[in-house]
Each structure stands twice: as structure tokens, then as C-alpha cells.
Design a protein around this motif. Structure first.
Motif, short mmCIF file in Angstrom:
data_model
loop_
_atom_site.label_atom_id
_atom_site.label_comp_id
_atom_site.label_asym_id
_atom_site.label_seq_id
_atom_site.Cartn_x
_atom_site.Cartn_y
_atom_site.Cartn_z
N ARG A 15 -24.35 -48.11 10.68
CA ARG A 15 -23.96 -49.16 9.75
C ARG A 15 -22.52 -48.97 9.26
NH1 ARG A 15 -27.52 -52.83 8.63
NH2 ARG A 15 -29.69 -52.42 9.18
N ILE A 16 -21.85 -50.09 9.03
CA ILE A 16 -20.45 -50.04 8.62
C ILE A 16 -20.35 -49.56 7.18
CG2 ILE A 16 -18.37 -51.42 8.22
CD1 ILE A 16 -19.31 -53.25 10.52
N LEU A 17 -19.58 -48.51 6.98
CA LEU A 17 -19.39 -47.94 5.65
C LEU A 17 -18.15 -48.52 4.96
CD1 LEU A 17 -20.08 -44.19 6.49
CD2 LEU A 17 -21.57 -45.71 5.16
N LYS A 18 -17.06 -48.63 5.72
CA LYS A 18 -15.80 -49.04 5.10
C LYS A 18 -14.88 -49.65 6.15
CE LYS A 18 -13.34 -49.19 1.30
NZ LYS A 18 -13.81 -49.91 0.10
N THR A 25 0.44 -65.05 -5.93
CA THR A 25 0.07 -65.52 -4.59
C THR A 25 -0.17 -64.35 -3.65
OG1 THR A 25 1.34 -67.57 -4.86
CG2 THR A 25 0.84 -66.88 -2.61
N THR A 26 0.69 -63.34 -3.72
CA THR A 26 0.56 -62.17 -2.85
C THR A 26 -0.69 -61.38 -3.19
OG1 THR A 26 2.97 -62.02 -2.62
CG2 THR A 26 1.69 -60.04 -2.10
N VAL A 27 -0.94 -61.16 -4.47
CA VAL A 27 -2.14 -60.44 -4.89
C VAL A 27 -3.40 -61.19 -4.45
CG1 VAL A 27 -3.51 -59.71 -6.89
CG2 VAL A 27 -1.06 -59.24 -6.83
N ALA A 28 -3.38 -62.50 -4.58
CA ALA A 28 -4.54 -63.30 -4.17
C ALA A 28 -4.80 -63.16 -2.67
CB ALA A 28 -4.31 -64.77 -4.53
N GLN A 29 -3.74 -63.10 -1.88
CA GLN A 29 -3.88 -62.93 -0.43
C GLN A 29 -4.49 -61.57 -0.11
OE1 GLN A 29 0.16 -63.60 0.81
NE2 GLN A 29 -0.09 -65.82 0.96
N PHE A 30 -4.01 -60.52 -0.77
CA PHE A 30 -4.59 -59.19 -0.56
C PHE A 30 -6.06 -59.15 -0.99
CE2 PHE A 30 -0.13 -57.45 -0.59
CZ PHE A 30 -0.21 -56.82 0.64
N ALA A 31 -6.37 -59.84 -2.07
CA ALA A 31 -7.75 -59.87 -2.56
C ALA A 31 -8.67 -60.56 -1.55
CB ALA A 31 -7.82 -60.59 -3.91
N GLU A 32 -8.19 -61.63 -0.93
CA GLU A 32 -8.99 -62.33 0.08
C GLU A 32 -9.24 -61.43 1.28
OE1 GLU A 32 -10.59 -65.03 0.08
OE2 GLU A 32 -9.87 -66.03 -1.72
N ILE A 33 -8.22 -60.69 1.70
CA ILE A 33 -8.39 -59.75 2.82
C ILE A 33 -9.43 -58.70 2.48
CG2 ILE A 33 -7.24 -57.91 4.13
CD1 ILE A 33 -4.65 -59.61 3.91
N GLU A 34 -9.33 -58.14 1.26
CA GLU A 34 -10.28 -57.10 0.86
C GLU A 34 -11.69 -57.65 0.71
OE1 GLU A 34 -11.52 -53.30 0.20
OE2 GLU A 34 -9.55 -54.00 0.88
N LYS A 35 -11.82 -58.87 0.23
CA LYS A 35 -13.14 -59.51 0.15
C LYS A 35 -13.77 -59.60 1.53
CE LYS A 35 -13.48 -63.38 -2.08
NZ LYS A 35 -13.06 -64.72 -2.57
N ASN A 36 -12.96 -59.97 2.50
CA ASN A 36 -13.45 -60.04 3.88
C ASN A 36 -13.87 -58.66 4.38
OD1 ASN A 36 -13.87 -61.34 6.52
ND2 ASN A 36 -12.06 -60.19 7.14
N PHE A 37 -13.02 -57.65 4.15
CA PHE A 37 -13.37 -56.29 4.56
C PHE A 37 -14.68 -55.84 3.91
CE2 PHE A 37 -8.71 -54.82 5.47
CZ PHE A 37 -8.76 -55.45 6.70
N MET A 38 -14.84 -56.12 2.63
CA MET A 38 -16.05 -55.70 1.91
C MET A 38 -17.31 -56.35 2.46
SD MET A 38 -15.53 -55.29 -2.18
CE MET A 38 -17.30 -55.00 -2.29
N SER A 39 -17.16 -57.56 3.00
CA SER A 39 -18.33 -58.29 3.50
C SER A 39 -18.99 -57.58 4.69
CB SER A 39 -17.93 -59.71 3.90
OG SER A 39 -17.11 -59.72 5.07
N TYR A 40 -18.25 -56.67 5.34
CA TYR A 40 -18.80 -55.93 6.49
C TYR A 40 -19.63 -54.73 6.06
CZ TYR A 40 -15.72 -58.54 9.64
OH TYR A 40 -15.09 -59.53 10.35
#
Length: 256
Positions: free
Chosen positions: A235-238, A106-121
Motif C-alpha cells: 500500500r502507498i504510504l507517501k 495563487t502559488t500556495v494554492a497551487q502547491f496545496a492542490e498538488i499536495e491534496k492530489n499526493f495525499m489522495s494516494y
């Protein structure tokens, strides 16, 4: 003929032995309890890091696919290194086996969702902005063009935001000789409270007050701190949350 049969038999035995070894669960000591894994995860497999993603079989996959699989609560990332390269490999964990496994997944999945959102930028144009810092200096898309823009979102009562400030100050100092980089912090707090706070707490970023609307509605960020690196072309790099861990690495990478 007997040699051939014996050779074929031996080959089959070795093949099935290999399969049984390949699928056998590893006895990783950091899976004994949740805190042991969380420590391992934070120290070894932060998802904002620069790594090569591998599937369960060890084949390279895209970062997007890797994060999507992690978000499904079936796998965790395991760190591997070879020839100076860092790989994260998917490792299946049975969530029904124990409450610890379920908590880990559950915790890993939450971190993955956060990173997916960050990557979308990544790759998007940074939004239009026009701001005055606490010293009256103006920052906008035009006067930061041609420079790397490093932003941090924060607020005074955010413990993690304040705790990392000494590390951020060291980073600013390390790049003080560069005229092509701007460090700018966007705070939720008003000017009066910020000036009072910063009179007691050193922070070497330029700071802009009252940025709740820009941070939450224009940028779309709701977690703090959040760090954004914007290219010289705007442009957003990271995007990432752990500035102390990731900012030195990515600045070195993008300023080459």
C-alpha cells in the motif's frame, strides 16, 4: 463595590486589548515580495513535511481541511515550533491589497492542490506491475512483497530529476545493508538513451525504461520527479516531489 467595578473595567480593557492584538496583522519580513516568501515557503513550510496543522485561531484541524483552505487563495501557512513539534498555522492574506499578495496566494494554492492530489494516494494499493530493469532483473508485486518499495519517476531532460541524483545515491548507500528495501526508478526514456545517459551519470536505483504509460495512465502522475513509498504489504504510504528533502525522513519513519 468600587473595587469590583474597577476590576471589571480592567478586565474588559485587557480583553479587548487581547482581541486587537490577536487580529492585528503581523509584519512578517518574508511578505515584502514574492521571492522572499517563496524562499521562506520552500525552506520552512513545504506541504509534504510532517507537521501539525492549525487553523487561524491556533486549533488543530485535519491535514485535508488545512490543504483545502490553502487551495482557496485566502491563507498562507506560517511555521511555528514548540516543544520539538512543528506546527503550520493558517495566516490570512488580503489578495486585493497588492499584486504580491495575490501572487503568493495563487502559488500556495497551487502547491496545496498538488499536495491534496499526493495525499489522495495514501493508503491505496499500489497498482499491479511486472517490469524488467536495464540489467534484466524482474520486479513485480509478488517479489517486492514484504519489502519497502521506493520509486522515482523521471526522464533524462528533467533538470530537477537529474539534479537530485547524487542525493538519491547517498540515500541508497545509507540503506545498502537493508534487504527489506528496494529502490526502483521508472523512466520515460527508451533503453538505448537511458544506457547511454547512465554510462556517464551515476544513479544507484534500478531503472526501468519506457514507463510513460504506467506513470501517466496507471499511476496518474504528470509532474517529475515524483517519489512514492510503498509499504511491505503493497500500500502507498507517501507521495512527494522533493526526494532530497523528504525521502530520508520518511524512510527513517517507515523503517522503524
Amino acid at each position: 463595590m468600587r473595587f469590583f467595578k474597577a476590576y471589571r473595567y480592567l478586565s474588559l480593557v485587557l480583553y479587548f486589548s487581547f482581541l486587537s492584538c490577536e487580529n492585528k496583522p503581523q509584519n512578517y519580513p518574508f511578505l515584502k515580495d514574492f521571492m522572499s516568501y517563496l524562499t521562506y515557503f520552500n525552506q520552512n513550510t513545504g506541504l509534504s513535511a510532517d507537521f501539525i496543522p492549525l487553523n487561524e485561531q491556533g486549533d488543530k484541524i485535519s491535514r485535508v481541511d488545512f490543504l483545502e483552505i490553502l487551495s482557496q487563495k485566502d491563507y498562507i501557512p506560517i511555521r511555528e515550533e514548540e516543544d520539538g513539534k512543528v506546527f503550520y498555522k493558517l495566516y490570512r492574506l488580503d489578495k486585493d491589497k497588492s499584486s504580491t499578495n495575490d501572487q503568493i496566494l495563487t502559488t500556495v494554492a497551487q502547491f496545496a492542490e498538488i499536495e491534496k492530489n499526493f495525499m489522495s494516494y495514501e493508503g491505496q494499493a499500489f497498482p499491479s506491475f511486472n517490469m524488467l530493469d536495464l540489467k534484466g532483473k524482474r520486479y513485480d508485486n509478488q517479489n517486492t512483497r514484504g519489502k519497502i518499495l521506493v520509486l522515482k519517476t523521471w526522464f533524462i531532460r528533467c533538470h530537477a530529476c537529474v539534479e537530485e541524483m547524487p542525493a538519491m545515491n547517498k540515500i541508497v548507500k545509507a540503506f545498502v545493508h537493508r534487504n527489506d528495501i528496494v529502490f526502483l526508478s521508472l523512466a520515460l526514456d527508451d533503453e538505448k538513451n537511458l544506457k547511454e545517459f547512465l554510462s556517464k551519470k551515476s544513479f544507484n536505483y534500478a531503472t526501468v525504461a519506457n514507463q510513460e504509460n504506467f506513470i501517466e495512465n496507471t499511476l496518474g502522475f504528470s509532474s517529475f520527479p515524483t517519489h512514492i513509498i510503498v509499504s511491505k504489504s503493497g500500500r502507498i504510504l507517501k507521495v512527494f516531489s522533493d526526494g532530497e528533502r523528504y525521502l530520508p525522513y520518511y524512510l527513517a519513519k517507515y523503517l522503524k
